[in-house]
Enzyme design. Structure first.
Site, PDB file in Angstrom:
ATOM      1  N   LYS A 138      -6.821  -2.480  -8.957  1.00 43.27           N
ATOM      2  CA  LYS A 138      -5.965  -2.346  -7.784  1.00 43.27           C
ATOM      3  C   LYS A 138      -5.183  -3.645  -7.616  1.00 43.27           C
ATOM      4  CE  LYS A 138      -5.893  -1.580  -2.840  1.00 43.27           C
ATOM      5  NZ  LYS A 138      -6.600  -1.144  -1.649  1.00 43.27           N
ATOM      6  N   LYS A 169      -4.068   1.509  -9.651  1.00 38.34           N
ATOM      7  CA  LYS A 169      -3.259   1.649  -8.444  1.00 38.34           C
ATOM      8  C   LYS A 169      -2.396   0.413  -8.236  1.00 38.34           C
ATOM      9  CE  LYS A 169      -3.772   1.816  -3.519  1.00 38.34           C
ATOM     10  NZ  LYS A 169      -4.618   1.525  -2.433  1.00 38.34           N
TER      11      LYS A 169
HETATM   12  C1  PBG Z   1      -7.169   0.100   1.730  1.00 37.13           C
HETATM   13  C2  PBG Z   1      -6.145   0.877   0.986  1.00 37.13           C
HETATM   14  C3  PBG Z   1      -4.772   0.622   0.817  1.00 37.13           C
HETATM   15  C4  PBG Z   1      -4.247   1.714   0.111  1.00 37.13           C
HETATM   16  C5  PBG Z   1      -5.311   2.560  -0.162  1.00 37.13           C
HETATM   17  N1  PBG Z   1      -6.478   2.022   0.369  1.00 37.13           N
HETATM   18  C6  PBG Z   1      -3.918  -0.476   1.337  1.00 37.13           C
HETATM   19  C7  PBG Z   1      -4.088  -1.853   0.871  1.00 37.13           C
HETATM   20  O1  PBG Z   1      -4.913  -2.186   0.023  1.00 37.13           O
HETATM   21  O2  PBG Z   1      -3.386  -2.689   1.438  1.00 37.13           O
HETATM   22  C8  PBG Z   1      -2.816   1.921  -0.240  1.00 37.13           C
HETATM   23  C9  PBG Z   1      -2.406   3.334  -0.448  1.00 37.13           C
HETATM   24  C10 PBG Z   1      -0.937   3.571  -0.458  1.00 37.13           C
HETATM   25  O3  PBG Z   1      -0.104   2.644  -0.388  1.00 37.13           O
HETATM   26  O4  PBG Z   1      -0.564   4.745  -0.525  1.00 37.13           O
HETATM   27  N2  PBG Z   1      -7.583  -1.089   1.168  1.00 37.13           N
END
Ligand code: PBG
Length: 329
Positions: free
Chosen positions: A195, A248
């Protein structure tokens, strides 16, 4: 032109033949649809930066999931917005927390739909970070215990799978152990393994009210420039017991998806995030590109790169288009 030459156009001439030799199929069975749950009744708050998506109270969310299941979409990914935030994000693991309520309601109404829950603290903490903050920084190890509590509370509410998105080191192992201890050995973990610290989460942070109050997430989310490190993250999560690993965002990281599939060959998910959705929607609305084709092309590309599962806010549109094209409707 010699007569033995490969002429690629031979297989492109007729549409039935094109379909027959198509290498990648975007199918409804591979899609996961994310939803945002809020407290209250009859609430449907459109999310400005994600046209077509709304924050839903549990009663409205239940209506929505019936439709989602009706389209044959196998799974939803639930996020929650709490009423109260505090430094430790305690609503995230409260028995009657918003996600816990939503999970119960969805499983009551559409028991066959897979309910996946996002396990994180950032929507629930007053500072907006994904972990415990001490001395101005996010502390890794004290956060693990909280994340494990969140995961167990989701499993208790009936979640079919938990998806930790915090990027703390060791969280998959901590969650696996806690689930096993609470006799949820059968509950799988889909880990947000690679991520990235991405600008493409912008619209989501509006939607989930989870923008950090100070600093950013670069202390725990990955540097967009790295791919070797992503492979190490994935290896680590698999070692700790992840059942499905995730990359992601998706579109700017297709090489990461492709490499992860080739190197590990394990079930792989890709999250086509809020910013990817917003870009295609916005350009479509402005008439700058054909939204439907751009959406299908982008999602097919994510599958072609190697993702088995695609998490997308377009899931319902895709399902409708696939039905239409099959002439079922
Ligand atoms: C929580 C989380 C996030 C997303 C999914 N889970 C935001 C982040 O990490 O700031 C992003 C999902 C999206 O942008 O569609 N940590």
């Amino acid at each position: 032109m010699g007569h033995t030459m490969f002429r690629p156009r031979r297989l492109r001439e007729k549409s039935l033949l094109r379909t027959m030799v198509r290498e990648t199929a975007l199918a409804v069975d591979d899609l996961v649809y994310p939803l945002f749950a809020v407290h209250g009744r009859g609430v449907r708050e459109p999310i400005a930066s994600m046209p077509g998506q709304s924050r839903l109270s549990v009663d409205e969310l239940v209506k929505e999931v019936k439709d989602v299941a009706g389209h044959g979409i196998p799974a939803v990914l639930l996020f929650g917005l709490p009423e109260e935030k505090d430094p430790r994000g305690s609503e995230a693991y409260a028995e009657d927390g918003i996600v816990q309520q939503a999970v119960r309601a969805v499983k009551d109404t559409v028991p066959d739909l897979l309910v996946v829950t996002d396990v994180c603290l950032c929507q629930y903490t007053s500072h907006g970070h994904c972990g415990v903050v001490e001395e101005g920084g996010v502390k890794n190890d004290p956060t693990l215990e909280l994340l494990a509590r969140v995961a167990v509370s989701h499993a208790e509410a009936g979640a079919d799978m938990v998806a930790p998105s915090d990027m703390m080191d060791g969280r998959v192992g901590a969650i696996r152990e806690a689930l096993d201890d609470a006799s949820y050995q059968e509950t799988p973990i889909m880990a947000y393994s690679a991520k990235y610290a991405s600008s493409f989460y912008g619209p989501f942070r509006d939607a989930a009210d989870s923008t950090p109050q100070f600093g950013d997430r670069r202390q725990y989310q990955m540097d967009p420039a790295n791919v070797v490190e992503a492979m190490r993250e994935i290896a680590l999560d698999l070692d700790e017991g992840a059942d499905i690993v995730m990359v992601k965002p998706a579109l700017p990281y297709l090489d990461v998806i492709s490499r992860a599939k080739a190197e590990f060959g394990v079930p792989l998910a890709a999250y086509s995030v809020s910013g990817e959705y917003a870009m295609i929607r916005a350009a479509g609305r402005l008439g700058w590109l054909d939204e439907e084709r751009a959406m299908m092309e982008a999602l097919t590309g994510i599958r072609r790169a190697g993702a088995d599962i695609v998490i997308t806010y377009f899931a319902r549109e895709v399902a409708r288009i696939l039905e239409r094209d099959r002439g079922l409707r």
